[in-house]
Each structure stands twice: as structure tokens, then as C-alpha cells.
Design a protein around this motif. Structure first.
Motif, short mmCIF file in Angstrom:
data_model
loop_
_atom_site.label_atom_id
_atom_site.label_comp_id
_atom_site.label_asym_id
_atom_site.label_seq_id
_atom_site.Cartn_x
_atom_site.Cartn_y
_atom_site.Cartn_z
N ASN A 48 -10.91 -31.17 9.22
CA ASN A 48 -10.51 -31.89 8.12
C ASN A 48 -8.61 -32.04 8.26
N VAL A 49 -8.08 -30.97 8.94
CA VAL A 49 -6.75 -31.46 9.10
C VAL A 49 -6.46 -32.64 10.12
N ILE A 50 -7.37 -32.77 11.27
CA ILE A 50 -6.99 -33.73 12.12
C ILE A 50 -7.50 -34.98 11.58
N MET A 51 -8.72 -34.97 10.65
CA MET A 51 -9.41 -36.45 10.56
C MET A 51 -8.34 -36.73 9.01
N ARG A 52 -7.65 -35.99 8.46
CA ARG A 52 -6.74 -36.58 7.37
C ARG A 52 -5.49 -37.05 8.04
N LYS A 78 -21.79 -35.35 10.84
CA LYS A 78 -22.03 -35.92 9.43
C LYS A 78 -21.03 -35.59 8.72
N ASP A 79 -20.02 -34.99 8.74
CA ASP A 79 -18.84 -35.09 8.17
C ASP A 79 -18.09 -36.29 8.26
N MET A 80 -18.16 -36.71 9.59
CA MET A 80 -17.33 -38.00 9.85
C MET A 80 -18.16 -39.33 9.04
N ARG A 81 -19.22 -39.13 9.08
CA ARG A 81 -20.13 -40.26 8.30
C ARG A 81 -19.83 -40.14 7.00
N LYS A 83 -17.18 -39.73 5.42
CA LYS A 83 -15.73 -40.22 5.39
C LYS A 83 -15.55 -41.64 6.01
N ASP A 84 -16.87 -42.11 6.00
CA ASP A 84 -17.02 -43.49 6.58
C ASP A 84 -16.40 -43.78 7.98
N ILE A 85 -16.40 -42.70 8.75
CA ILE A 85 -15.95 -42.96 10.15
C ILE A 85 -17.25 -42.77 10.83
N LEU A 86 -17.75 -44.09 11.40
CA LEU A 86 -18.91 -44.21 12.09
C LEU A 86 -18.85 -43.85 13.64
N PRO A 87 -19.80 -42.73 13.98
CA PRO A 87 -19.75 -42.40 15.36
C PRO A 87 -19.89 -43.52 16.30
N ASP A 88 -19.21 -43.49 17.44
CA ASP A 88 -19.36 -44.48 18.56
C ASP A 88 -20.29 -43.91 19.63
#
Length: 178
Positions: A48-52, A78-81, A83-88
Motif C-alpha cells: 500500500n505504501v509503495i503503490m501510493r 488483485k489489489d493492483m487491479r 487500483k486500476d493498475i493493470l498487470p503486465d
């Protein structure tokens, strides 16, 4: 005072909210040094800290460390998704490799289907991992199916792909296919 993971999670989150992601990472690393077992709670706080802070490469680094904990990695995906961060493709490959390592090939295959569904192009590593995984659980026909899939994408098998196939075919006494 006895150390517990909840204390560390609070500290990681606190530094994250203060905008000091580097300290959160240091604390995360310190947990294990002090003999406190890291679970999904501390990984979740760190991510959560890193993605923020939009530190995707750092997130991938820790994501790769979680490979042994495939379900944790799956939750992070799933958390990435959410937050609208699509996996590559790299993220998908990491998940596929994780499920291969714990011999859950049906789950690994699910991520391949997802790659195709998102119009991402699989790479030779993706398909070679699936081949290797199916060979490891002695599902040779499925491994050979993935070889055809590899070729249908116009991807050329590499030396690792062929050595994986030959080794698996030899081990399962399928000399004609080899």
C-alpha cells in the motif's frame, strides 16, 4: 516489550502516510531480522505504501520475493487491479512461475488466459514455464499443447524450451515424441 507484526504494520503505514516510503521498506526488512514472522498483513502494508508512491519497480521487487507465497502474490495482483493498475506480462509471468513452483498448473494456465484476454503478448518465458510446469506434474500432452500454442503466437522456442521438453519426455519414457 515483545515484538509482534501488528506493531510493525502500524510503523510501516505511519511512515507511508508521512511520505517516507524508504523508511517503510527498511522497517519491513527489519521485521524478519528480529525474528517476527511476516504474513500478508506486513506485505499488504508495504505494498500500500509503495503503490501510493507509484514505485512500481520496487513493488515488483518485493512481489518477486513473495513467489513462495503464491496466494499472497495473487492477492497483491488483485489489489493492483482494484487500483486500476493493470498487470503486465512480467507480473503475469511471476504469477505463472509461482503457481508452477507449487504445482498448481490450472491456476497458472488461468493467468495465461488472462494475458490473452487483455491483448498482452505472451513471451517465450510464459509458454516455456507452462510447458515446464506441465512436465513437472507429468501432464505431457498438456505440455505438448503449449508447444503448439507457442508456435501459434509466432514465438520461436528457445534452448530452454527444448531442453525442458526433452527432459520431460525422457523422464516419462515418451521417446517417440522426444
Amino acid at each position: 516489550m515483545e515484538w509482534d507484526e501488528d506493531l510493525w504494520v502500524l510503523l510501516i503505514e505511519g511512515y507511508g502516510k508521512a511520505g517516507i516510503a524508504q523508511e517503510s521498506v527498511k522497517l519491513f526488512q527489519k521485521i524478519e531480522e528480529l525474528g517476527v514472522e511476516r504474513t500478508i498483513k506486513s506485505y499488504d502494508a508495504l505494498f500500500n505504501v509503495i503503490m501510493r508512491r507509484i514505485r512500481f519497480m520496487m513493488a515488483k521487487k518485493y512481489f518477486n520475493k513473495m513467489l513462495g507465497e503464491v496466494e499472497t502474490a495473487n492477492r497483491f495482483s488483485k489489489d493492483m487491479r482494484s487500483k486500476d493498475i493493470l498487470p503486465d506480462v512480467v507480473t503475469y509471468n511471476t504469477l505463472i512461475i509461482g503457481y508452477y513452483r507449487v504445482k498448481k498448473m490450472d491456476k497458472a494456465e488461468k493467468y495465461f488466459v488472462e494475458i490473452k484476454g487483455r491483448n498482452n503478448e505472451p513471451i517465450v518465458i510464459t509458454l516455456t514455464t507452462l510447458i515446464k510446469g506441465y512436465m513437472s506434474v507429468e501432464r505431457v500432452d498438456d505440455a505438448l499443447k503449449w508447444l503448439k500454442e507457442l508456435k501459434s503466437f509466432g514465438i520461436k522456442p528457445n534452448a530452454i524450451t527444448y531442453s525442458t521438453l526433452l527432459s520431460g519426455l525422457r523422464d516419462t519414457k515418451k521417446m517417440l515424441e522426444a
